[in-house]
Design an enzyme around this catalytic site. Structure first.
Site, PDB file in Angstrom:
ATOM      1  N   GLU A   1       5.184   2.843  -6.187  1.00 25.65           N
ATOM      2  CA  GLU A   1       4.017   3.109  -7.047  1.00 25.65           C
ATOM      3  C   GLU A   1       3.803   4.605  -7.242  1.00 25.65           C
ATOM      4  OE1 GLU A   1       2.822   0.964  -8.800  1.00 25.65           O
ATOM      5  OE2 GLU A   1       2.640  -0.962  -7.768  1.00 25.65           O
TER       6      GLU A   1
ATOM      7  N   GLY B   1       8.670   0.343   1.132  1.00 26.36           N
ATOM      8  CA  GLY B   1       9.142  -0.747   1.996  1.00 26.36           C
ATOM      9  C   GLY B   1       8.900  -0.599   3.484  1.00 26.36           C
TER      10      GLY B   1
ATOM     11  N   HIS C   1      -4.633  -3.147  -0.615  1.00 29.21           N
ATOM     12  CA  HIS C   1      -4.990  -4.488  -1.093  1.00 29.21           C
ATOM     13  C   HIS C   1      -6.052  -5.099  -0.178  1.00 29.21           C
ATOM     14  CE1 HIS C   1      -0.510  -4.925  -2.650  1.00 29.21           C
ATOM     15  NE2 HIS C   1      -1.138  -3.891  -3.207  1.00 29.21           N
TER      16      HIS C   1
ATOM     17  N   GLY D   1       0.797  -1.224   0.000  1.00 35.30           N
ATOM     18  CA  GLY D   1       0.000   0.000   0.000  1.00 35.30           C
ATOM     19  C   GLY D   1       0.825   1.267   0.000  1.00 35.30           C
TER      20      GLY D   1
ATOM     21  N   HIS E   1      -3.763   3.742  -2.047  1.00 32.72           N
ATOM     22  CA  HIS E   1      -3.638   2.460  -2.741  1.00 32.72           C
ATOM     23  C   HIS E   1      -3.483   1.372  -1.683  1.00 32.72           C
ATOM     24  CE1 HIS E   1      -2.382  -0.907  -5.032  1.00 32.72           C
ATOM     25  NE2 HIS E   1      -1.167  -0.877  -4.528  1.00 32.72           N
TER      26      HIS E   1
END
Ligand SMILES: [Zn+2]
Length: 222
Positions: free
Chosen positions: A75, A45, A96, A28, A94
């Site tokens: 990203e 990271g 998941h 994310g 962003h």
């Protein structure tokens, strides 16, 4: 809003993503557009549960780091594309989340018109073509969709949402995941029933009064 407050907001959104289980490990990324046009973004990271204000990075839209130490999210190119194409967007999330990412993994868009509130806030939730994460392919895959949609599923990857402020972008992520979860359960019951064109038109006619938002039927039925 001053930078310290913006950083606190961003960290708060990261913590919420982690608490809700919308990200695993270092997944994310979150960003917001500052008043001078630069972007405040999470570093690459790092677990969103552990991030604190002094780890955030300020980056120009050209990708040049202008503040903070470490590297911006891998990203960041996806964020840049959205900020370039959407002057109205001030924040991007962003993540998941499990159910929405399951739809993305099955390459199923959440584009059935089922929930009035979702239709008003997000319209349809399309699926972008598959792209290799952290490459320029991601920006290219979402480019045809970013002008018309504030929430997009990324095939075999996750979800990206955007909005005029960070609360809005974050809430859209929650909304997408909730919609995906309910949809999934409805599928076990024979599938959710879609609103008819007439029902969507009636919704559009009251949406400004009831929800404070206009439904753009051209986008819904594009
Ligand atoms: Zn991702």
């Amino acid at each position: 809003m001053e930078l310290t407050a913006q950083k606190q907001n961003l960290v708060k959104a990261c913590r919420k993503l982690a608490e809700r289980g919308f990200v695993a490990a270092t997944d994310g990324n979150v960003s917001l557009r500052l008043d001078d046009g630069t972007i405040l973004v999470t570093p690459s990271g790092r677990s969103k549960a552990d991030i604190d204000e002094d780890e955030l990075i300020v980056v120009g839209l050209d990708g040049r780091v202008v503040g903070g130490i470490g590297r911006p999210s891998t990203e960041f190119g996806m964020h840049t594309l959205i900020y370039r194409k959407r002057p109205d967007v001030r924040a991007i999330v962003h993540a998941h989340p499990v159910h929405a990412t399951a739809f993305a993994a099955a390459r199923l868009a959440l584009d059935k018109l089922i929930f009035p509130e979702v239709i008003v806030t997000l319209g349809r939730i399309p699926l972008a073509d598959y792209s290799t994460p952290s490459t320029a392919e991601v920006a290219a895959a979402i480019e045809p969709l970013v002008v018309d949609f504030d929430a997009i599923l990324l095939a075999n990857h996750g979800v990206v949402t955007c909005g005029p402020d960070l609360d809005d972008a974050y809430n859209k992520m929650e909304k997408v995941e909730h919609t995906a979860a309910v949809n999934f359960i409805a599928m076990q019951l024979g599938g959710a029933k879609e609103l008819t064109v007439d029902e969507v038109q009636r919704l559009a006619s009251v949406s400004e009064r009831s929800y404070g938002k206009k439904v753009d039927l051209n986008k819904i039925y594009r």
